[in-house]
Write a protein that holds these residues in place. Sequence first.
Motif, short mmCIF file in Angstrom:
data_model
loop_
_atom_site.label_atom_id
_atom_site.label_comp_id
_atom_site.label_asym_id
_atom_site.label_seq_id
_atom_site.Cartn_x
_atom_site.Cartn_y
_atom_site.Cartn_z
N GLY A 176 42.33 36.41 -26.00
CA GLY A 176 42.90 35.59 -24.94
C GLY A 176 42.32 35.86 -23.56
O GLY A 176 42.73 35.23 -22.58
N SER A 177 41.37 36.82 -23.46
CA SER A 177 40.72 37.12 -22.19
C SER A 177 39.36 36.42 -22.14
O SER A 177 38.59 36.50 -23.10
N SER A 178 39.09 35.76 -21.02
CA SER A 178 37.84 35.00 -20.87
C SER A 178 37.10 35.47 -19.63
O SER A 178 37.64 35.43 -18.52
N SER A 179 35.86 35.89 -19.82
CA SER A 179 35.02 36.26 -18.68
C SER A 179 34.60 35.02 -17.93
O SER A 179 34.30 33.97 -18.53
N THR A 180 34.54 35.11 -16.62
CA THR A 180 34.11 33.98 -15.79
C THR A 180 32.61 33.99 -15.53
O THR A 180 32.10 33.11 -14.84
N VAL A 181 31.90 34.96 -16.08
CA VAL A 181 30.47 35.11 -15.80
C VAL A 181 29.68 34.02 -16.53
O VAL A 181 29.86 33.79 -17.73
N LEU A 182 28.77 33.38 -15.79
CA LEU A 182 27.89 32.37 -16.37
C LEU A 182 26.63 33.06 -16.89
O LEU A 182 25.93 33.73 -16.14
N THR A 183 26.34 32.88 -18.16
CA THR A 183 25.27 33.64 -18.81
C THR A 183 23.96 32.87 -18.97
O THR A 183 22.92 33.47 -19.22
N ARG A 184 23.99 31.55 -18.86
CA ARG A 184 22.83 30.68 -19.17
C ARG A 184 22.35 30.86 -20.60
O ARG A 184 21.24 30.45 -20.96
N THR A 185 23.15 31.48 -21.41
CA THR A 185 22.90 31.62 -22.84
C THR A 185 24.24 31.35 -23.53
O THR A 185 25.19 32.10 -23.34
N PRO A 186 24.32 30.27 -24.31
CA PRO A 186 25.63 29.91 -24.85
C PRO A 186 26.12 30.89 -25.91
O PRO A 186 25.35 31.56 -26.58
N ASP A 187 27.44 30.97 -26.03
CA ASP A 187 28.08 31.65 -27.15
C ASP A 187 27.71 33.12 -27.26
O ASP A 187 27.08 33.57 -28.22
#
Length: 346
Positions: A176-187
Amino acid sequence: MSNLDGRPDLAVLAPGQPCTAVEVLQPRLVPLGGPRAMTVYRTLPQRSRSLVGAWCFLDHYGPDDVSATGGMEVARHPHTGLATVSWLFTGRIDHLDSGGNAAQVRPGELNLMIAGQGITHSEISPTDADTLHGVQLWYALPEATRFGPNHFEHYRPEPVTVPGMTARVFLGDLLGSSSTVLTRTPDLLGAELMLDPGATVTLDVRADFEHAALAETGTAVVNATDLAHRCLAYVPPGSDTLTLTAGPDGARLILLGGVPLDEQIVMWWNFVGRSHEEIVEFRRRYQAEIGAEPADPDDAGKPELFGPFPPDQPPALPAPVLPTTRLRPRRQPHATENTPPEGGRP
């Protein structure tokens, strides 16, 4: 962190061979250089398993007495086509990069640096950091984003507690915890898991992910497979749960996951590319920019690939000598027919 091997091996990163059971990967000891070399324990890449999702590099180090080892002193060095993930348990590291970012790596806080088409950075532990202990991770950028601009993010995940365990999810989603970091690599998934002594926890995970769990401290059991300290358990796609059990002293695990990367990748030193020509060009441009080798006249007027760096820093690390043979991806059993053609555009 740089790969400081003096003669780095060629690593061809492609989806691994099919596996129906947990595979245990042993660490390889790698000294980071210098008379008091700090040693890291490397579990990715290796011959039997080069990728877990897009994760392509895992170094585990410490706990090290900085006064005895000298700590981490990794001067300016380059990266292309990947992102670095720095995660500490104790100590501090000063980060500086050619994108204009200066930050400290601190325990429980993520530093993510996306190299994109090119970046240089340094990582140096302060002299007043008594003990250094953490992991350095890389993941490969897919074809769609690997030539994008560089980027840096700092993120402090909030702990999530369930019976028998506390988790910090620094990339992706879990519990239930979601990081807000955008990775430019999905999944992608990255998390630190602290298990109580003797505790057993079953996690709901994505069945299309492959996962890997590093026994960072103590021993553990992963899906009924024993895992010794510093070893990595690889779990193939197909299961929607992971069952983890800590030893009598408890255990800290680093959990990684991701959809298998359906691209064949060449990784040499600190460069990730798709062909021999790309790696050669990345190295040539970097060596020219730091003044280690002559520049090509055709580079006149081109923007720097790896960017400027403050002048008051230690000298940059030169790139190792390329091997005498061509860097050519090996044809692995699970490589797909849509492997990108050779040739690049650094």
